[in-house]
Design a protein around this motif. Structure first.
Motif, mmCIF file in Angstrom:
data_model
loop_
_atom_site.group_PDB
_atom_site.id
_atom_site.type_symbol
_atom_site.label_atom_id
_atom_site.label_comp_id
_atom_site.label_asym_id
_atom_site.label_seq_id
_atom_site.Cartn_x
_atom_site.Cartn_y
_atom_site.Cartn_z
ATOM 1 N N GLY A 124 0.734 -0.924 0.104
ATOM 2 C CA GLY A 124 0.221 0.450 0.128
ATOM 3 C C GLY A 124 1.030 0.570 -0.163
ATOM 4 N N GLY A 125 2.258 1.271 -0.161
ATOM 5 C CA GLY A 125 3.221 2.261 0.168
ATOM 6 C C GLY A 125 3.001 3.136 -1.286
ATOM 7 N N GLN A 126 2.772 2.462 -2.682
ATOM 8 C CA GLN A 126 2.801 3.151 -4.111
ATOM 9 C C GLN A 126 1.613 2.625 -5.025
ATOM 10 O OE1 GLN A 126 6.537 2.598 -5.321
ATOM 11 N NE2 GLN A 126 6.376 4.409 -6.484
ATOM 12 N N GLU A 127 1.265 2.994 -5.783
ATOM 13 C CA GLU A 127 -0.162 3.261 -6.947
ATOM 14 C C GLU A 127 0.113 2.431 -7.716
ATOM 15 O OE1 GLU A 127 -2.986 3.778 -6.570
ATOM 16 O OE2 GLU A 127 -3.037 4.255 -4.333
ATOM 17 N N PRO A 128 -0.527 1.792 -8.420
ATOM 18 C CA PRO A 128 -0.176 0.656 -9.050
ATOM 19 C C PRO A 128 0.418 1.199 -10.466
ATOM 20 C CG PRO A 128 -1.727 -0.040 -8.122
ATOM 21 C CD PRO A 128 -1.565 0.825 -7.320
ATOM 22 N N ALA A 129 0.004 2.381 -10.939
ATOM 23 C CA ALA A 129 0.581 3.512 -12.271
ATOM 24 C C ALA A 129 1.312 4.469 -11.644
ATOM 25 C CB ALA A 129 -0.916 4.442 -12.346
ATOM 26 N N ALA A 130 1.719 4.690 -10.934
ATOM 27 C CA ALA A 130 2.788 5.368 -10.186
ATOM 28 C C ALA A 130 3.435 4.414 -10.841
ATOM 29 C CB ALA A 130 2.598 5.827 -8.716
ATOM 30 N N ALA A 131 3.702 2.989 -9.719
ATOM 31 C CA ALA A 131 4.637 2.362 -9.565
ATOM 32 C C ALA A 131 5.233 1.622 -11.387
ATOM 33 C CB ALA A 131 4.314 0.565 -8.974
ATOM 34 N N ALA A 132 4.375 1.373 -12.037
ATOM 35 C CA ALA A 132 4.604 0.711 -13.346
ATOM 36 C C ALA A 132 5.478 2.019 -13.967
ATOM 37 C CB ALA A 132 3.381 0.326 -13.911
ATOM 38 N N ALA A 133 5.551 3.836 -13.248
ATOM 39 C CA ALA A 133 5.191 3.925 -14.165
ATOM 40 C C ALA A 133 7.269 3.695 -13.844
ATOM 41 C CB ALA A 133 5.677 6.061 -14.403
ATOM 42 N N GLU A 134 7.448 3.873 -12.506
ATOM 43 C CA GLU A 134 8.569 3.957 -12.113
ATOM 44 C C GLU A 134 9.698 2.629 -12.517
ATOM 45 O OE1 GLU A 134 12.575 4.535 -10.339
ATOM 46 O OE2 GLU A 134 10.802 6.296 -10.895
ATOM 47 N N PHE A 135 8.704 1.454 -13.364
ATOM 48 C CA PHE A 135 9.544 0.980 -13.512
ATOM 49 C C PHE A 135 9.927 0.961 -14.852
ATOM 50 C CE2 PHE A 135 8.821 -3.498 -15.575
ATOM 51 C CZ PHE A 135 10.171 -4.367 -15.754
ATOM 52 N N MET A 136 8.679 1.429 -15.459
ATOM 53 C CA MET A 136 9.514 1.611 -16.824
ATOM 54 C C MET A 136 10.603 2.895 -17.442
ATOM 55 S SD MET A 136 7.296 0.275 -18.783
ATOM 56 C CE MET A 136 8.107 0.510 -20.063
ATOM 57 N N ARG A 137 10.772 4.020 -16.224
ATOM 58 C CA ARG A 137 12.122 4.467 -16.247
ATOM 59 C C ARG A 137 13.347 4.003 -15.796
ATOM 60 N NH1 ARG A 137 8.348 8.227 -14.031
ATOM 61 N NH2 ARG A 137 8.679 7.506 -11.581
ATOM 62 N N GLN A 138 12.933 2.849 -15.030
ATOM 63 C CA GLN A 138 14.687 2.121 -14.607
ATOM 64 C C GLN A 138 14.284 0.483 -15.594
ATOM 65 O OE1 GLN A 138 14.309 -0.327 -11.190
ATOM 66 N NE2 GLN A 138 13.373 1.936 -9.922
ATOM 67 N N LEU A 139 13.335 0.441 -16.219
ATOM 68 C CA LEU A 139 13.602 -0.429 -17.382
ATOM 69 C C LEU A 139 14.655 0.535 -18.442
ATOM 70 C CD1 LEU A 139 13.481 -3.308 -18.349
ATOM 71 C CD2 LEU A 139 11.362 -2.685 -19.870
ATOM 72 N N GLN A 140 14.010 1.548 -19.068
ATOM 73 C CA GLN A 140 14.656 2.250 -19.972
ATOM 74 C C GLN A 140 16.189 3.219 -19.440
ATOM 75 O OE1 GLN A 140 12.013 5.403 -20.262
ATOM 76 N NE2 GLN A 140 10.593 4.259 -21.638
ATOM 77 N N ARG A 141 16.202 2.602 -18.305
ATOM 78 C CA ARG A 141 18.121 3.722 -18.192
ATOM 79 C C ARG A 141 18.769 2.246 -17.685
ATOM 80 N NH1 ARG A 141 15.503 5.997 -13.528
ATOM 81 N NH2 ARG A 141 15.348 4.544 -12.026
ATOM 82 N N GLU A 142 18.320 0.510 -17.538
ATOM 83 C CA GLU A 142 18.512 -0.821 -18.412
ATOM 84 C C GLU A 142 19.613 -0.744 -19.880
ATOM 85 O OE1 GLU A 142 20.351 -2.371 -16.086
ATOM 86 O OE2 GLU A 142 20.210 -1.142 -14.394
ATOM 87 N N THR A 143 18.118 -0.437 -20.722
ATOM 88 C CA THR A 143 18.455 -0.924 -21.989
ATOM 89 C C THR A 143 19.450 0.647 -22.619
ATOM 90 O OG1 THR A 143 16.563 0.373 -22.337
ATOM 91 C CG2 THR A 143 16.506 -2.006 -21.836
#
Length: 325
Positions: A306-325
């Motif tokens: 409950g510490g983060q909203e699903p949409a916000a977490a998904a956006a953060e995941f995409m930012r991390q994924l883009q940095r990795e690639t």
């Protein structure tokens, strides 16, 4: 593996080589995927078989229909390949793959080839590599390729993206006119066949055919259909009645679409569809790295707590994924 040798054996019509090639394209291993891509490139553009997608609810008699229909075609001198997709268990992941056992006579016909495959986790009624298996069957010289889907219902439309003609098999008393005008699989069908029109069910099958014929008249006409299509028919696969008429209707529609230019246009559109599907699959494969799994697990825990909203977490995941690639 000698790709050139396998391609030559497939082109020569060797069933064992074809079976091995389909196993290769269905494999998920990276080295096998590379070999499968090389094999399909080596085979190039082969003859164009008539691809017929066939769907229907479980128990409607798809296997019986395909065996009777396939035997009728082989007696006419045609070579027939059957690609049957079997549902996979969501618990164990296994499949029975029993379609070949049900088609005992057709499986022994030298002009027929039957290959059951598991659907695995792929939705839409077909396996992920069914389209590539179709291309291999064409390269092996088969004249007709029958693609039998899992039989999952209204959403089973992916087969229309790999076939030239789409046949929907229904049972007597399988619905009324309202059921017939529902969208989804109904609007994809070129021919609706009411099976089991024999014995006590013959009259019921005739009424069901009339219901669907009436429903088809209410649907918007598609540009790729001549007058009289799509249509509804009755058959008895058990008694071999109505099968020649089904083949006559299918070939008439196929010939008309070739002459009108819809055949090539549809094949081109399907090629684009599968290109885009391959791109999506490659993008999803990027999630299967250690860094991506770690980030996904961490963000998933945060969302679950409950510490983060699903949409916000998904956006953060995409930012991390883009940095990795």
């Amino acid at each position: 593996m000698d790709i050139t040798d396998m391609a030559q054996r497939i082109a020569a019509g060797e069933r064992r080589a074809l079976a091995r090639a389909i196993t290769l394209v269905e494999s998920g291993r990276d080295d096998h995927r590379a070999q499968a891509t090389a094999l399909l490139a080596e085979l190039g553009v082969a003859k164009q078989a008539l691809r017929i997608g066939l769907s229907g609810t479980p128990g409607v008699g798809k296997s019986t229909f395909i065996e009777s229909f396939g035997l009728m075609l082989t007696k006419q001198g045609l070579r027939v390949a059957v690609l049957a997709v079997d549902p996979s268990s969501s618990r164990s992941g296994g499949s029975i793959l029993g379609d070949k056992t049900r088609m005992d006579l057709l499986s022994r016909d030298p002009n027929a080839f039957i290959r059951p495959s598991p659907s695995q986790t792929h939705l839409g009624g077909v396996a992920r590599r069914t389209r590539e298996a179709v291309a291999l069957c064409e390269a092996a010289g088969y004249d007709v390729v029958l693609i039998e889907t899992v039989g999952v219902g209204q959403s089973e439309t992916v087969v229309a993206q790999m076939s030239d003609l789409f046949l929907l098999l229904l049972a007597p008393a399988g619905g009324d006119e309202l059921q017939g005008v529902k969208r989804g699989i109904m609007e994809m069908a070129d021919l609706i066949v009411i099976n089991k029109a024999d014995g006590d069910l013959k009259a019921t099958a005739t009424r069901t055919q009339a219901d669907y014929a009436g429903a088809l008249r209410l649907m918007r006409k598609r540009p790729q259909d001549p007058d009289g299509f799509p249509c509804a028919m009755t058959v008895s696969a058990l008694e071999d009645r109505g099968l020649p008429e089904v083949w006559e209707r299918l070939t008439a529609l196929s010939d008309w679409r070739r002459e009108a230019g819809f055949w090539d246009a549809t094949r081109s559109q399907q090629a684009r569809y599968w290109f885009e599907d391959a791109v999506k699959t490659a993008l999803l494969a990027q999630l299967d790295t250690q860094a991506a799994r770690t980030a996904l697990a961490a963000l998933g825990d945060a969302v679950a707590a409950g510490g983060q909203e699903p949409a916000a977490a998904a956006a953060e995941f995409m930012r991390q994924l883009q940095r990795e690639t």
